[in-house]
Enzyme design. Structure first.
Site, PDB file in Angstrom:
ATOM      1  N   GLY A  47      36.429  55.745  38.060  1.00 24.05           N
ATOM      2  CA  GLY A  47      37.075  55.020  36.972  1.00 24.05           C
ATOM      3  C   GLY A  47      37.055  53.532  37.215  1.00 24.05           C
ATOM      4  O   GLY A  47      36.876  53.064  38.349  1.00 24.05           O
ATOM      5  N   GLN A  52      39.666  44.736  36.324  1.00 25.48           N
ATOM      6  CA  GLN A  52      38.989  44.736  37.631  1.00 25.48           C
ATOM      7  C   GLN A  52      37.711  43.917  37.593  1.00 25.48           C
ATOM      8  O   GLN A  52      37.222  43.487  38.632  1.00 25.48           O
ATOM      9  CB  GLN A  52      38.640  46.165  38.070  1.00 25.48           C
ATOM     10  CG  GLN A  52      39.829  46.982  38.543  1.00 25.48           C
ATOM     11  CD  GLN A  52      39.383  48.367  38.976  1.00 25.48           C
ATOM     12  OE1 GLN A  52      39.167  49.241  38.137  1.00 25.48           O
ATOM     13  NE2 GLN A  52      39.226  48.562  40.275  1.00 25.48           N
ATOM     14  N   CYS A  96      40.584  52.318  45.898  1.00 28.75           N
ATOM     15  CA  CYS A  96      40.293  51.500  44.724  1.00 28.75           C
ATOM     16  C   CYS A  96      39.159  50.539  45.058  1.00 28.75           C
ATOM     17  O   CYS A  96      39.119  49.995  46.162  1.00 28.75           O
ATOM     18  CB  CYS A  96      41.560  50.721  44.338  1.00 28.75           C
ATOM     19  SG  CYS A  96      41.402  49.751  42.843  1.00 28.75           S
ATOM     20  N   LEU A  97      38.258  50.336  44.107  1.00 33.50           N
ATOM     21  CA  LEU A  97      37.186  49.360  44.314  1.00 33.50           C
ATOM     22  C   LEU A  97      37.760  47.990  44.618  1.00 33.50           C
ATOM     23  O   LEU A  97      37.156  47.204  45.343  1.00 33.50           O
ATOM     24  CB  LEU A  97      36.344  49.229  43.040  1.00 33.50           C
ATOM     25  CG  LEU A  97      35.288  50.278  42.748  1.00 33.50           C
ATOM     26  CD1 LEU A  97      34.569  49.885  41.479  1.00 33.50           C
ATOM     27  CD2 LEU A  97      34.320  50.414  43.909  1.00 33.50           C
ATOM     28  N   HIS A 138      45.705  55.952  37.263  1.00 32.49           N
ATOM     29  CA  HIS A 138      45.303  54.870  38.170  1.00 32.49           C
ATOM     30  C   HIS A 138      44.705  53.707  37.355  1.00 32.49           C
ATOM     31  O   HIS A 138      45.059  52.546  37.563  1.00 32.49           O
ATOM     32  CB  HIS A 138      44.289  55.423  39.186  1.00 32.49           C
ATOM     33  CG  HIS A 138      43.731  54.409  40.137  1.00 32.49           C
ATOM     34  ND1 HIS A 138      44.001  54.422  41.486  1.00 32.49           N
ATOM     35  CD2 HIS A 138      42.903  53.339  39.939  1.00 32.49           C
ATOM     36  CE1 HIS A 138      43.362  53.406  42.073  1.00 32.49           C
ATOM     37  NE2 HIS A 138      42.699  52.737  41.146  1.00 32.49           N
ATOM     38  N   GLU A 139      43.805  54.012  36.439  1.00 31.78           N
ATOM     39  CA  GLU A 139      43.134  52.954  35.662  1.00 31.78           C
ATOM     40  C   GLU A 139      44.106  52.264  34.705  1.00 31.78           C
ATOM     41  O   GLU A 139      44.076  51.047  34.534  1.00 31.78           O
ATOM     42  CB  GLU A 139      41.934  53.513  34.884  1.00 31.78           C
ATOM     43  CG  GLU A 139      40.840  54.146  35.734  1.00 31.78           C
ATOM     44  CD  GLU A 139      40.432  53.311  36.932  1.00 31.78           C
ATOM     45  OE1 GLU A 139      40.555  52.072  36.890  1.00 31.78           O
ATOM     46  OE2 GLU A 139      40.016  53.904  37.940  1.00 31.78           O
ATOM     47  N   HIS A 142      46.096  49.462  36.113  1.00 31.84           N
ATOM     48  CA  HIS A 142      45.412  48.162  36.214  1.00 31.84           C
ATOM     49  C   HIS A 142      45.689  47.299  34.976  1.00 31.84           C
ATOM     50  O   HIS A 142      45.770  46.083  35.070  1.00 31.84           O
ATOM     51  CB  HIS A 142      43.895  48.360  36.338  1.00 31.84           C
ATOM     52  CG  HIS A 142      43.434  48.733  37.709  1.00 31.84           C
ATOM     53  ND1 HIS A 142      43.589  47.906  38.792  1.00 31.84           N
ATOM     54  CD2 HIS A 142      42.783  49.833  38.172  1.00 31.84           C
ATOM     55  CE1 HIS A 142      43.059  48.479  39.872  1.00 31.84           C
ATOM     56  NE2 HIS A 142      42.571  49.654  39.514  1.00 31.84           N
TER      57      HIS A 142
END
Lengths: 165, 168
Positions: A47, A52, A96-97, A138-139, A142
């Site tokens: 995701g 991000q 997470c990225l 999670h997304e 953000h």
């Protein structure tokens, strides 16, 4: 099309609250093409949220279809998403990225319904469970400037399991 | 690697880390816990100073609070995490040999322990043992089910869960 640069914590921009998408125009389409390419350029990543990649609009993309044996909705583009129902809770490990080389345990709802617009601005509703539900939550965090680091739970909480029925 | 053990009281971490900070020592990853009334610290530190100099740096605070300090030069780097892919949660009536029995079975399955946390609860006359282990096993959790079957038959509750880290 291009793979976009991913912001990495402690970049303060990751704490910004993103604004709603109001025009479903060519500029949005161009962003979405790059956004999609960026997610799929990241191996193992399920995701991505627009902030991000330094684009502070309420857009998230979730695709857990590469994981074998779990229920999913395929590629989920979520524009101006809202979770309308949540049920159950479970601890799971997240990374997470935007937070390289750190993973931790986070409590998330196990089943959610999410209402969001698609690339044409049409409202759609999805039911998600388990891994996919976790990815969506999670997304969406953000979009509100939250990272999984804001929700870490201690090791003791590992014994908090799925809600018994 | 700094190892510190002493009777638990408030302020141990604050006092030690303040002395290290003032001495120009950089702290890395740490694991600290209260075990049986003792406070225990394992702490990666980075410093140009020799191990003896580190001991000297925190010596006054350690002496004042009866802390035992040990410093070992280690080969260690940050950013070398191994992701666990399995969690083993164990509980049962406490008795000798639980940890040995469980971890021997895990080792035989090629399981590498990354994190182990255990506690003794219950009452003094009927203690229970609770242990959580995160680690990495090549080939996934099925091998663990087989390896731990004899442990389960011996009356210990064992839960094996895959850890599938979500990256988003």
């Amino acid at each position: 099309m291009a793979v976009l640069d991913v912001l990495v914590y402690p970049d303060v921009r990751l704490k910004k609250v993103s604004i709603a998408v109001t025009s479903f125009d060519e500029a949005l389409r161009r962003f979405l093409a790059d956004f999609d390419e960026t997610l799929h350029a990241m191996p193992g990543c399920v995701g991505l949220a627009a902030p991000q990649v330094n684009y502070f609009h309420r857009i998230a993309l979730v695709d857990v279809s590469g994981k074998p044996g779990i229920p999913h909705n395929g590629r989920l583009l979520l524009i101006n998403p809202e979770i309308t129902e949540r049920e159950g809770e479970a601890v799971g490990r997240e990374g997470c990225l935007s937070v390289p080389d750190y993973t931790g345990n986070v409590v998330r709802a196990t089943r959610i319904r999410v209402r969001a617009q698609d690339a044409d601005g049409i409202y759609r509703e999805y039911a998600c469970e388990g891994y996919e539900a976790r990815a969506v939550q999670h997304e969406l965090d953000h979009l509100d400037g939250l990272l999984f680091l804001d929700r870490l739970v201690s090791r003791r909480d590992l014994f908090r399991r799925k809600v018994y029925r | 690697m700094l190892t510190v053990v002493g009777q638990d009281r408030p302020g141990i971490v604050a006092g030690l880390t303040d002395a290290l900070y003032r001495g120009g020592v950089n702290l890395g990853e740490a694991s600290m816990a209260r075990l049986g009334g003792n406070f225990t610290i394992m702490l990666m530190v980075e410093s140009d100073a020799a191990a003896e100099d580190l001991q000297r740096l925190i010596g006054p605070f350690a002496a004042a609070h009866s802390l035992r300090v040990h410093a070992d030069p280690i080969e260690g780097r940050l950013h070398e995490h191994v992701e666990p892919n399995a969690r083993i949660a164990v509980h049962g009536a406490d008795r000798p040999g639980i940890v040995a029995q469980v971890t021997q079975a895990l080792a035989a399955a090629g399981f590498n322990i990354l994190d182990l946390d255990s506690g003794v609860g219950g009452t003094a006359d009927r203690p229970i043992y609770v242990m959580t282990i995160d680690g990495h096993v090549p080939g996934g959790t099925e091998a663990l089910e087989r390896a731990l079957a004899p442990v389960r038959r011996s009356g210990i509750e064992v839960r094996i869960e895959p850890i599938d880290t979500l990256v988003g």
